[in-house]
Design a protein around this motif. Structure first.
Motif, PDB file in Angstrom:
ATOM      1  N   ALA A  15       0.826  -1.206   0.000  1.00 55.56           N
ATOM      2  CA  ALA A  15       0.000   0.000   0.000  1.00 55.56           C
ATOM      3  C   ALA A  15       0.862   1.259   0.000  1.00 55.56           C
ATOM      4  O   ALA A  15       0.544   2.233  -0.687  1.00 55.56           O
ATOM      5  CB  ALA A  15      -0.937  -0.012   1.210  1.00 55.56           C
ATOM      6  N   CYS A  16       1.957   1.244   0.753  1.00 56.08           N
ATOM      7  CA  CYS A  16       2.833   2.417   0.809  1.00 56.08           C
ATOM      8  C   CYS A  16       3.517   2.671  -0.534  1.00 56.08           C
ATOM      9  O   CYS A  16       3.643   3.821  -0.976  1.00 56.08           O
ATOM     10  CB  CYS A  16       3.872   2.240   1.914  1.00 56.08           C
ATOM     11  N   VAL A  17       3.976   1.604  -1.175  1.00 56.80           N
ATOM     12  CA  VAL A  17       4.600   1.757  -2.498  1.00 56.80           C
ATOM     13  C   VAL A  17       3.587   2.294  -3.505  1.00 56.80           C
ATOM     14  O   VAL A  17       3.869   3.238  -4.260  1.00 56.80           O
ATOM     15  CB  VAL A  17       5.188   0.415  -2.976  1.00 56.80           C
ATOM     16  N   LEU A  18       2.381   1.720  -3.503  1.00 57.25           N
ATOM     17  CA  LEU A  18       1.357   2.156  -4.452  1.00 57.25           C
ATOM     18  C   LEU A  18       0.869   3.568  -4.137  1.00 57.25           C
ATOM     19  O   LEU A  18       0.417   4.280  -5.043  1.00 57.25           O
ATOM     20  CB  LEU A  18       0.186   1.178  -4.440  1.00 57.25           C
ATOM     21  N   HIS A  19       0.958   3.982  -2.867  1.00 62.55           N
ATOM     22  CA  HIS A  19       0.618   5.363  -2.508  1.00 62.55           C
ATOM     23  C   HIS A  19       1.471   6.337  -3.313  1.00 62.55           C
ATOM     24  O   HIS A  19       0.963   7.306  -3.890  1.00 62.55           O
ATOM     25  CB  HIS A  19       0.823   5.562  -1.005  1.00 62.55           C
ATOM     26  N   ASN A  20       2.786   6.078  -3.360  1.00 64.50           N
ATOM     27  CA  ASN A  20       3.678   6.934  -4.144  1.00 64.50           C
ATOM     28  C   ASN A  20       3.439   6.784  -5.634  1.00 64.50           C
ATOM     29  O   ASN A  20       3.560   7.750  -6.396  1.00 64.50           O
ATOM     30  CB  ASN A  20       5.129   6.608  -3.811  1.00 64.50           C
ATOM     31  N   VAL A  21       3.108   5.578  -6.073  1.00 66.88           N
ATOM     32  CA  VAL A  21       2.837   5.348  -7.489  1.00 66.88           C
ATOM     33  C   VAL A  21       1.640   6.188  -7.939  1.00 66.88           C
ATOM     34  O   VAL A  21       1.669   6.832  -8.997  1.00 66.88           O
ATOM     35  CB  VAL A  21       2.580   3.853  -7.759  1.00 66.88           C
TER      36      VAL A  21
END
Length: 425
Positions: free
Chosen positions: A369-375
Motif C-alpha cells: 500500500a505504501c509503495v502504491l501510494h507513491n505510485v
C-alpha cells in the motif's frame, strides 16, 4: 473500302456493344437475382427483430448435488494450472470489461506496465491463466475495498484459495519495487524538496539560523488479527477502539513514515506493535550518513522520537511562550503527515483492519500500500481522506536526546520567539 463500308462497319460494332451491355437477363439469372434479394431482406428483418427483443432469461441453476460435482471437477485442473509456468500469454484470460469499469483503468494499465518493465518478470504464482492486468485489477480490488475473499471469488469467478495466492504473489512483486518508489532524496532533488520551517516567509528570510524542513517523521498503527483471535471484517466498531481494548501489543503493526510536503513517502519502516524503538534506526542512519541531510535542514517529529541535530521534536513539557511557539510552528507540519496517512487509509480501505494473523504477510500488504501510494501520486491521483481525531498520534514523553539536538532546538526556538517579540513591539 469506301466511306459507306466504314460507316456500316462502325454501326455494326456499336450495335454489338449495345446488345452485349443491355441484353436482358436470362430466366435462370433473373430467378437467382430475385432469390438473393429475398434472402437479404429476410435476414435484415430477422436481425432487426432480435435487436428489439429482450435477452432470454438465464437457465435455472442445476441441483445442489450437480453444483458440488461441477465445482469439484473444476478445482483440480485450476490448482494444477497454478503450479506450472509454461502457459503462453495468448492462453491467459483477459480482465473482463465490466470489472475494469469498476476501477480506474488507467491505474491498472500503469501498474501493469510497471510490473512488466521491472527486472522480476517471473510469472506470479497462482495466476491460473490470469492475465497480468486481471491480476492487478483483482489485487487493487482487495486493497481498496473491505471485502472478503469469498466476495472477490464470486466477482472474479475464481477459486477462493487461488485468489489468496494471487494477491500475496502480487504483494511480493510490488515489495521488490520499494527502493525504486520509496526513495530518500539526495543532491539536487533533496535541495528542491526543502520547505520553510516557519509559514511566515518574511520571518524565514530574516533568520539565517532557522533551518528548512526536508520531511515530517511520524507513525500510525495498522490493526491486524492475532492467531489466537479473529475480528469481524464487516464490523462497524472503530478499529482503534478494538485495538485499545486488545491487551496484546502485537495486535497491530507500527508504520513509521517520513513524508515530504506533498505527502510522498521518503522512508517507511514496518514493525510489530511490541517494537518500541521508534525512529532509532533512522537516527542511526542519518548519523552514519550525514550527507543525506542537506546543509541547514532537518526533519520534524512529535515528542517521542529521538531529539538529534537532524531530527527536531516538540517540547514534551511546555515551560513558557517560547516553547509553545516552537511547538505550534512544528504542529503546522504534522498535519502534512496526518493527511498523508488519512489519504493512505482512504485509498486502501483494507488497512483499517488487516484480517491476517501472519506478521510477514501483513507487513507485505502494508508495504504494498505504501509503495502504491507513491505510485498513485506519480500518476497525479490523490484520494483525500479525512483525518480522524482518534487516529491522530498522541504526543509522548521524550525518549532519547543528545546535546547537539537540545542546543539546536533551543537556538531555533529563541530565534522564532525573538522575531515574534520584535514584531509585536
Amino acid at each position: 473500302m469506301d466511306v459507306n463500308e466504314y460507316v456500316l462497319s462502325a454501326g455494326r460494332s456499336v450495335l454489338d456493344m449495345v446488345e452485349r451491355e443491355w441484353q436482358p437477363l436470362s430466366p435462370g439469372e433473373l430467378e437467382q437475382r430475385l432469390d438473393q434479394a429475398v434472402e437479404e431482406i429476410l435476414e435484415a428483418d430477422l436481425i432487426a427483430k432480435l435487436k428489439t427483443q429482450p435477452p432470454p432469461p438465464p437457465p435455472p441453476p442445476p441441483p445442489i448435488c450437480v453444483q458440488l460435482l461441477q465445482s469439484q471437477a473444476n478445482v483440480q485442473p485450476q490448482v494444477l494450472q497454478t503450479t506450472t509456468s509454461s502457459s503462453s500469454p495468448e492462453d491467459e484470460v483477459p480482465a473482463p470489461r465490466e470489472l475494469l469499469d469498476t476501477v480506474d483503468g488507467a491505474a491498472v494499465k500503469y501498474i501493469t506496465d510497471m510490473l512488466q518493465s521491472s527486472k522480476s518478470r517471473a510469472r506470479m504464482a497462482g495466476r491460473a491463466r490470469l492475465s497480468l492486468s486481471h491480476t492487478v485489477l483483482l489485487s487493487l480490488t482487495l486493497l481498496s475495498e473491505r471485502i472478503s475473499y469469498r466476495s472477490v471469488s464470486r466477482r472474479f469467478h475464481l477459486e477462493k484459495g487461488n485468489i489468496h495466492r494471487i494477491f500475496f504473489s502480487f504483494c511480493e512483486r510490488i515489495n521488490t519495487l520499494e527502493e525504486r518508489h520509496i526513495r530518500w532524496p539526495v543532491g539536487k532533488e533533496a535541495v528542491e524538496a526543502l520547505f520553510p520551517l516557519c509559514s511566515r516567509e518574511k520571518e524565514q528570510e530574516e533568520q539565517e539560523g532557522v533551518p528548512q524542513v526536508l520531511g515530517v517523521l511520524g507513525h500510525t498503527r495498522i490493526p491486524i488479527r492475532l492467531p489466537i483471535g479473529k475480528y469481524d471484517v464487516e464490523s462497524t466498531v472503530p478499529e482503534v477502539k478494538r485495538m485499545k481494548k486488545e491487551a496484546h501489543p502485537d495486535s497491530w503493526l507500527n508504520l513509521e513514515l517520513t513524508c515530504d510536503r506533498k505527502g510522498r513517502f521518503l522512508h517507511c519502516r514496518i514493525s510489530k506493535g511490541s517494537d518500541v524503538d521508534r525512529g532509532v534506526a533512522l537516527r542511526d542512519k542519518l548519523k552514519q550518513h550525514p550527507e543525506l541531510m542537506p546543509s541547514s535542514s532537518c526533519l520534524v517529529a512529535r515528542a517521542g522520537y529521538p531529539l538529534t541535530a537532524h531530527i527536531l521534536t516538540s517540547y514534551s513539557e511546555s515551560h513558557g511562550p517560547r516553547e509553545e511557539l516552537f511547538n505550534q510552528t512544528l504542529e503546522e507540519h504534522f498535519h502534512i503527515l496526518d493527511q498523508a496517512v488519512a489519504n493512505l487509509r482512504a485509498r486502501f480501505q483494507r488497512l483499517r483492519y488487516l484480517d491476517i494473523g501472519n506478521y510477514d504477510r501483513a507487513r507485505a500488504v502494508v508495504l504494498t500500500a505504501c509503495v502504491l501510494h507513491n505510485v498513485f501520486l506519480d500518476m497525479g491521483q490523490v484520494v483525500q481522506g479525512e483525518v480522524e481525531k482518534e487516529v491522530a498520534i498522541i504526543q509522548e514523553g521524550e525518549t532519547e536526546v543528545d546535546e547537539e539536538g537540545v542546543h539546536r532546538r533551543n537556538v531555533i526556538s529563541d530565534l522564532l520567539f525573538k522575531n515574534v517579540d520584535s514584531g509585536s513591539t
